[in-house]
Scaffold this motif. Structure first.
Motif, PDB file in Angstrom:
ATOM      1  N   ALA A 185     -20.280 -16.874 137.494  1.00  0.00           N
ATOM      2  CA  ALA A 185     -19.311 -17.889 137.060  1.00  0.00           C
ATOM      3  C   ALA A 185     -19.611 -18.343 135.636  1.00  0.00           C
ATOM      4  N   LYS A 186     -20.887 -18.467 135.289  1.00  0.00           N
ATOM      5  CA  LYS A 186     -21.245 -18.851 133.926  1.00  0.00           C
ATOM      6  C   LYS A 186     -20.815 -17.787 132.928  1.00  0.00           C
ATOM      7  N   GLN A 187     -20.969 -16.532 133.288  1.00  0.00           N
ATOM      8  CA  GLN A 187     -20.557 -15.468 132.388  1.00  0.00           C
ATOM      9  C   GLN A 187     -19.037 -15.419 132.279  1.00  0.00           C
ATOM     10  N   ALA A 188     -18.354 -15.763 133.365  1.00  0.00           N
ATOM     11  CA  ALA A 188     -16.893 -15.806 133.320  1.00  0.00           C
ATOM     12  C   ALA A 188     -16.396 -16.918 132.408  1.00  0.00           C
ATOM     13  N   ILE A 189     -16.949 -18.113 132.539  1.00  0.00           N
ATOM     14  CA  ILE A 189     -16.458 -19.235 131.741  1.00  0.00           C
ATOM     15  C   ILE A 189     -16.741 -19.027 130.260  1.00  0.00           C
ATOM     16  N   ASP A 190     -17.740 -18.221 129.940  1.00  0.00           N
ATOM     17  CA  ASP A 190     -18.014 -17.887 128.538  1.00  0.00           C
ATOM     18  C   ASP A 190     -16.897 -17.053 127.930  1.00  0.00           C
ATOM     19  N   LEU A 191     -16.070 -16.419 128.771  1.00  0.00           N
ATOM     20  CA  LEU A 191     -14.950 -15.616 128.280  1.00  0.00           C
ATOM     21  C   LEU A 191     -13.698 -16.455 128.054  1.00  0.00           C
ATOM     22  N   ALA A 192     -13.680 -17.689 128.549  1.00  0.00           N
ATOM     23  CA  ALA A 192     -12.505 -18.540 128.395  1.00  0.00           C
ATOM     24  C   ALA A 192     -12.282 -18.870 126.924  1.00  0.00           C
ATOM     25  N   GLU A 193     -11.018 -18.984 126.551  1.00  0.00           N
ATOM     26  CA  GLU A 193     -10.684 -19.242 125.150  1.00  0.00           C
ATOM     27  C   GLU A 193     -11.190 -20.610 124.703  1.00  0.00           C
ATOM     28  N   GLU A 194     -11.105 -21.588 125.581  1.00  0.00           N
ATOM     29  CA  GLU A 194     -11.574 -22.922 125.263  1.00  0.00           C
ATOM     30  C   GLU A 194     -13.052 -23.044 125.627  1.00  0.00           C
ATOM     31  N   ASP A 195     -13.851 -23.561 124.687  1.00  0.00           N
ATOM     32  CA  ASP A 195     -15.287 -23.683 124.930  1.00  0.00           C
ATOM     33  C   ASP A 195     -15.548 -24.668 126.064  1.00  0.00           C
ATOM     34  N   HIS A 197     -18.332 -25.290 129.796  1.00  0.00           N
ATOM     35  CA  HIS A 197     -19.507 -24.880 130.573  1.00  0.00           C
ATOM     36  C   HIS A 197     -19.372 -25.450 131.974  1.00  0.00           C
ATOM     37  N   LEU A 198     -20.287 -25.056 132.847  1.00  0.00           N
ATOM     38  CA  LEU A 198     -20.304 -25.553 134.216  1.00  0.00           C
ATOM     39  C   LEU A 198     -21.372 -26.632 134.350  1.00  0.00           C
ATOM     40  N   GLU A 199     -20.964 -27.780 134.861  1.00  0.00           N
ATOM     41  CA  GLU A 199     -21.876 -28.903 135.012  1.00  0.00           C
ATOM     42  C   GLU A 199     -22.152 -29.161 136.491  1.00  0.00           C
ATOM     43  N   ARG A 200     -23.397 -29.365 136.830  1.00  0.00           N
ATOM     44  CA  ARG A 200     -23.771 -29.607 138.219  1.00  0.00           C
ATOM     45  C   ARG A 200     -23.452 -31.045 138.623  1.00  0.00           C
ATOM     46  N   VAL A 201     -22.805 -31.188 139.777  1.00  0.00           N
ATOM     47  CA  VAL A 201     -22.508 -32.513 140.320  1.00  0.00           C
ATOM     48  C   VAL A 201     -22.884 -32.521 141.798  1.00  0.00           C
ATOM     49  N   THR A 202     -23.172 -33.703 142.304  1.00  0.00           N
ATOM     50  CA  THR A 202     -23.500 -33.884 143.717  1.00  0.00           C
ATOM     51  C   THR A 202     -22.388 -34.664 144.392  1.00  0.00           C
ATOM     52  N   LYS A 203     -21.961 -34.181 145.573  1.00  0.00           N
ATOM     53  CA  LYS A 203     -20.833 -34.808 146.259  1.00  0.00           C
ATOM     54  C   LYS A 203     -21.167 -35.081 147.726  1.00  0.00           C
ATOM     55  N   PHE A 204     -20.450 -36.038 148.261  1.00  0.00           N
ATOM     56  CA  PHE A 204     -20.478 -36.375 149.687  1.00  0.00           C
ATOM     57  C   PHE A 204     -21.837 -36.953 150.113  1.00  0.00           C
ATOM     58  N   ASP A 205     -21.843 -37.529 151.285  1.00  0.00           N
ATOM     59  CA  ASP A 205     -23.061 -38.150 151.810  1.00  0.00           C
ATOM     60  C   ASP A 205     -24.160 -37.124 152.069  1.00  0.00           C
ATOM     61  N   SER A 206     -23.738 -35.867 152.224  1.00  0.00           N
ATOM     62  CA  SER A 206     -24.711 -34.807 152.495  1.00  0.00           C
ATOM     63  C   SER A 206     -25.321 -34.229 151.225  1.00  0.00           C
ATOM     64  N   ASP A 207     -24.966 -34.802 150.060  1.00  0.00           N
ATOM     65  CA  ASP A 207     -25.531 -34.372 148.768  1.00  0.00           C
ATOM     66  C   ASP A 207     -25.315 -32.873 148.514  1.00  0.00           C
ATOM     67  N   VAL A 212     -18.932 -27.690 138.173  1.00  0.00           N
ATOM     68  CA  VAL A 212     -17.563 -27.995 137.778  1.00  0.00           C
ATOM     69  C   VAL A 212     -17.367 -27.691 136.289  1.00  0.00           C
ATOM     70  N   PRO A 213     -16.247 -27.068 135.895  1.00  0.00           N
ATOM     71  CA  PRO A 213     -15.978 -26.831 134.479  1.00  0.00           C
ATOM     72  C   PRO A 213     -15.860 -28.135 133.688  1.00  0.00           C
ATOM     73  N   VAL A 214     -16.499 -28.165 132.528  1.00  0.00           N
ATOM     74  CA  VAL A 214     -16.462 -29.320 131.639  1.00  0.00           C
ATOM     75  C   VAL A 214     -16.303 -28.801 130.207  1.00  0.00           C
ATOM     76  N   ARG A 215     -15.454 -29.459 129.421  1.00  0.00           N
ATOM     77  CA  ARG A 215     -15.299 -29.085 128.024  1.00  0.00           C
ATOM     78  C   ARG A 215     -16.591 -29.366 127.265  1.00  0.00           C
ATOM     79  N   ASP A 216     -16.923 -28.463 126.333  1.00  0.00           N
ATOM     80  CA  ASP A 216     -18.182 -28.613 125.609  1.00  0.00           C
ATOM     81  C   ASP A 216     -18.217 -29.879 124.775  1.00  0.00           C
ATOM     82  N   ASP A 217     -17.068 -30.398 124.330  1.00  0.00           N
ATOM     83  CA  ASP A 217     -17.075 -31.588 123.491  1.00  0.00           C
ATOM     84  C   ASP A 217     -17.410 -32.853 124.267  1.00  0.00           C
TER      85      ASP A 217
END
Length: 221
Positions: A185-195, A197-207, A212-217
């Motif tokens: 997925a990281k190598q795929a997002i590097d091919l996207a026209e808009e800069d 990256h993937l940012e790690r997030v924790t969700k739900f009570d089960s952590d 998730v994709p995030v704009r570099d800016d």
């Protein structure tokens, strides 16, 4: 459309910069060379076939991000590949009712614990093969999600939208749901026209962990 794939892109040691290459044709050529008379070509072909198990991995060709800014959902990475492995080629492991197969960056998973857990997919049966070679029929499994996979020993993985037709990427719909390893997925997002990256997030009570994709800016991880 995004940036051009290079030979450094996921699984593309045989020339990912040329999306017209057919991976089955390349594998066939390797088999011919493995039986040929040129010692150097024969050695390279044998090593390549051994590395990829006699077939070539899925090629990631392009990607983009649907930012979904008009709704409250997370952005979703949309990925164009040459083709995806057939389920008969995949080998599944299981852990506490979660069945997961990972094949050179491509991921497939089901949640199924046997009789009484057969209401998913309208009771449809899925024939799979385990890493031990056992044939298993999953009757009515559930689809689960990447966060559940990431809680086990199989991850990290990222749920994406997949397409094998470039027109799907152009129009931005009729993708199918899919999953990639975090590395792919990281190598795929590097091919996207808009800069981005993937940012790690924790969700739900089960952590549960998600990427998730995030704009570099908006800053680095």
């Amino acid at each position: 459309m995004g940036k051009q794939a290079t030979s450094e892109s996921f699984g593309l040691s045989f020339g990912a910069e040329n999306p017209a290459l057919d991976r089955r044709a390349v594998a066939s050529q390797w088999r011919q060379e493995a039986n040929g008379t040129n010692e150097l070509d024969r050695g390279i072909a044998v090593e390549s076939l051994a590395h990829y198990g006699g077939r070539l991995p899925m090629k990631i060709l392009d990607a983009q991000v649907d930012w979904r800014e008009d709704v409250g959902n997370d952005p979703r990475l949309e990925v164009l590949v040459d083709e995806t492995p057939d389920r008969s080629e995949l080998r599944f492991q299981h852990d506490d009712g979660l069945w997961v197969a990972i094949d050179n960056g491509y991921v497939e998973y089901f949640s199924w614990s046997g009789d009484g857990n057969d209401g998913g997919f309208s009771g449809r049966c899925f024939e799979i093969t385990t890493t031990d070679g056992e044939q298993v029929t999953l009757r009515g499994p559930w689809s689960s999600r990447a966060g559940c996979v990431n809680q086990r020993r199989f991850g990290p993985v990222v749920d994406v939208r997949l397409a094998t037709d470039p027109a799907v990427l152009e129009r931005g719909y009729t993708f199918r749901s899919g999953t990639l390893t975090l590395s792919a997925a990281k190598q795929a997002i590097d091919l996207a026209e808009e800069d981005a990256h993937l940012e790690r997030v924790t969700k739900f009570d089960s952590d549960e962990l998600y990427w998730v994709p995030v704009r570099d800016d908006r800053g680095e991880i």
